[in-house]
Structures are given as structure tokens and as C-alpha cells.
Design a protein around this motif. Structure first.
Motif, PDB file in Angstrom:
ATOM      1  N   LYS A  80       0.862  -1.184   0.000  1.00 36.89           N
ATOM      2  CA  LYS A  80       0.000   0.000   0.000  1.00 36.89           C
ATOM      3  C   LYS A  80       0.900   1.235   0.000  1.00 36.89           C
ATOM      4  O   LYS A  80       1.701   1.414   0.916  1.00 36.89           O
ATOM      5  N   ALA A  81       0.744   2.072  -1.009  1.00 38.52           N
ATOM      6  CA  ALA A  81       1.473   3.348  -1.049  1.00 38.52           C
ATOM      7  C   ALA A  81       0.507   4.433  -0.590  1.00 38.52           C
ATOM      8  O   ALA A  81      -0.592   4.562  -1.127  1.00 38.52           O
ATOM      9  N   ARG A  82       0.915   5.182   0.404  1.00 41.02           N
ATOM     10  CA  ARG A  82       0.031   6.185   1.004  1.00 41.02           C
ATOM     11  C   ARG A  82       0.388   7.588   0.511  1.00 41.02           C
ATOM     12  O   ARG A  82       1.548   7.874   0.211  1.00 41.02           O
ATOM     13  N   ASN A  83      -0.625   8.445   0.468  1.00 44.45           N
ATOM     14  CA  ASN A  83      -0.404   9.840   0.087  1.00 44.45           C
ATOM     15  C   ASN A  83      -0.048  10.653   1.331  1.00 44.45           C
ATOM     16  O   ASN A  83       0.100  10.107   2.425  1.00 44.45           O
ATOM     17  N   GLY A  84       0.049  11.968   1.181  1.00 44.07           N
ATOM     18  CA  GLY A  84       0.443  12.845   2.286  1.00 44.07           C
ATOM     19  C   GLY A  84      -0.526  12.828   3.454  1.00 44.07           C
ATOM     20  O   GLY A  84      -0.145  13.153   4.583  1.00 44.07           O
ATOM     21  N   ALA A  85      -1.776  12.446   3.198  1.00 40.65           N
ATOM     22  CA  ALA A  85      -2.780  12.379   4.270  1.00 40.65           C
ATOM     23  C   ALA A  85      -2.888  10.976   4.854  1.00 40.65           C
ATOM     24  O   ALA A  85      -3.858  10.653   5.527  1.00 40.65           O
ATOM     25  N   SER A  86      -1.891  10.120   4.583  1.00 38.69           N
ATOM     26  CA  SER A  86      -1.840   8.731   5.061  1.00 38.69           C
ATOM     27  C   SER A  86      -2.971   7.862   4.520  1.00 38.69           C
ATOM     28  O   SER A  86      -3.283   6.829   5.095  1.00 38.69           O
ATOM     29  N   GLN A  87      -3.587   8.291   3.424  1.00 39.79           N
ATOM     30  CA  GLN A  87      -4.610   7.478   2.779  1.00 39.79           C
ATOM     31  C   GLN A  87      -3.947   6.625   1.697  1.00 39.79           C
ATOM     32  O   GLN A  87      -2.961   7.033   1.091  1.00 39.79           O
ATOM     33  N   ILE A  88      -4.516   5.453   1.455  1.00 39.62           N
ATOM     34  CA  ILE A  88      -3.957   4.563   0.441  1.00 39.62           C
ATOM     35  C   ILE A  88      -4.264   5.143  -0.935  1.00 39.62           C
ATOM     36  O   ILE A  88      -5.417   5.314  -1.301  1.00 39.62           O
ATOM     37  N   GLY A  89      -3.206   5.455  -1.679  1.00 37.98           N
ATOM     38  CA  GLY A  89      -3.368   6.047  -3.002  1.00 37.98           C
ATOM     39  C   GLY A  89      -3.011   5.094  -4.123  1.00 37.98           C
ATOM     40  O   GLY A  89      -3.482   5.244  -5.253  1.00 37.98           O
ATOM     41  N   GLU A  90      -2.169   4.080  -3.818  1.00 40.03           N
ATOM     42  CA  GLU A  90      -1.733   3.132  -4.844  1.00 40.03           C
ATOM     43  C   GLU A  90      -1.552   1.754  -4.226  1.00 40.03           C
ATOM     44  O   GLU A  90      -1.296   1.628  -3.029  1.00 40.03           O
ATOM     45  N   LEU A  91      -1.655   0.744  -5.080  1.00 39.92           N
ATOM     46  CA  LEU A  91      -1.334  -0.639  -4.712  1.00 39.92           C
ATOM     47  C   LEU A  91      -0.263  -1.136  -5.666  1.00 39.92           C
ATOM     48  O   LEU A  91      -0.326  -0.884  -6.872  1.00 39.92           O
TER      49      LEU A  91
END
Length: 173
Positions: free
Chosen positions: A116-127
Motif C-alpha cells: 500500500k502506497a500512502r499519500n500525504g494524508a496517510s490514505q492509500i493512493g496506490e497498490l
């Protein structure tokens, strides 16, 4: 040639196969297949490659759905963020490619992994698919946890990954 003769010939050919280094039910990871003096990953054997290719091609045909239960029946949730993410896991490949790697790892090793790659807000943005031979679960020797983290090895470097950053698919059969 009659079917029974073909099956007998196929069985004789399979009896000649030798799996080198396998100590578990699954063939995969660093293990190799020795057929007629050639060594390489199991999925390079033509019969195995055909089966893996078939599974990789057909598995993604089933649509991804997130459902909720409503009065003892399942109701699909349209355009759920998880289904959208799996269909388009990152900017470099499609969900079909993500599933192909996943199916390959499940068939060869019994385990498949997504990062899981997370964005700046710690949300999952990529797999991202991680090949099964590059990652392994790690647990404390005192038994205080089932899995404490994952070790990811690429290009000679090992990195510890938190449990919450890895999707670990396990074959249960």
C-alpha cells in the motif's frame, strides 16, 4: 492417439520431473525445477506456464465488487473506492496486471503480497504487487505476535514494512 495413451504418456513425463530444493507443499520462491538438466523457476516449465497463464487471463474476468448486507442479501456498492483502486492500482499498470502477479504468486508459493502506497494524508493512493520471493512475514521468537512486520528485499537491500502497509493474500487450500 487415444486419450488413455496420452494420459499414460503425460503421467510418465511427470514422474520424471524433479523439484529441486522444495521442502514444502508449494513450489516457488528460490526453488527451481530440474527437467532434462535445465534449472529455472517452476513457472518456466511449459505445462506449468500454460496453467498459470490460463489462471492469470481468466481470474480478472470476475468483476470486483464491494457489497453490504441488507436483510440477509448482498447489495453491491457502486463505485466503491476500494473497487476503483484495485481496477487502477497505480499509474504504471492496470488491475489486470496486479491480479496476474497475485495469481502467479498464489499458485507458485501460496502467498501473494500488495504494498500500500500512502499519500500525504496517510490514505492509500496506490497498490503495488510485490513478488513472493522478495517479501516475507516476520514474527517475534517469543510468540508475542503472529506477524510483527514484513521484510522486503530488492536489489540487495532489505527494508522492514509495517503490517498495515502490506496486503497479504494466503492460499487456504
Amino acid at each position: 492417439m487415444r486419450l488413455t495413451k496420452r494420459l499414460k504418456n503425460a503421467w510418465r513425463a511427470l514422474k520424471g520431473l524433479e523439484v529441486v530444493g522444495s521442502s514444502s507443499l508449494y513450489w516457488g520462491g528460490g526453488q527451481s525445477l530440474n527437467v532434462a538438466g535445465k534449472r529455472g523457476p517452476l513457472w518456466e516449465a511449459s505445462a506449468v506456464a500454460a496453467c498459470v497463464r490460463f489462471a492469470c487471463d481468466t481470474f480478472p474476468e470476475a468483476p470486483i465488487q464491494v457489497v453490504t448486507r441488507d436483510a440477509a442479501k448482498e447489495v453491491p456498492i457502486e463505485n466503491h473506492p476500494l473497487a476503483v483502486l484495485i481496477a487502477n492500482p497505480n499509474g504504471f499498470y492496470s488491475g489486470t496486471t496486479l491480479w496476474a502477479g497475485t495469481v502467479l504468486s498464489l499458485m507458485m508459493d501460496g502467498n501473494a503480497y500488495w504494498l500500500k502506497a500512502r499519500n500525504g494524508a496517510s490514505q492509500i493512493g496506490e497498490l503495488w504487487y510485490v513478488p513472493h520471493w522478495q517479501i516475507k512475514p516476520v514474527w517475534p521468537q517469543d510468540g508475542s505476535a503472529f506477524i510483527s512486520h514484513y521484510e522486503y528485499t530488492a536489489m540487495g537491500h532489505t527494508q522492514n514494512l509495517a503490517i498495515e502497509d502490506v496486503v497479504h493474500h494466503r492460499r487456504w487450500l
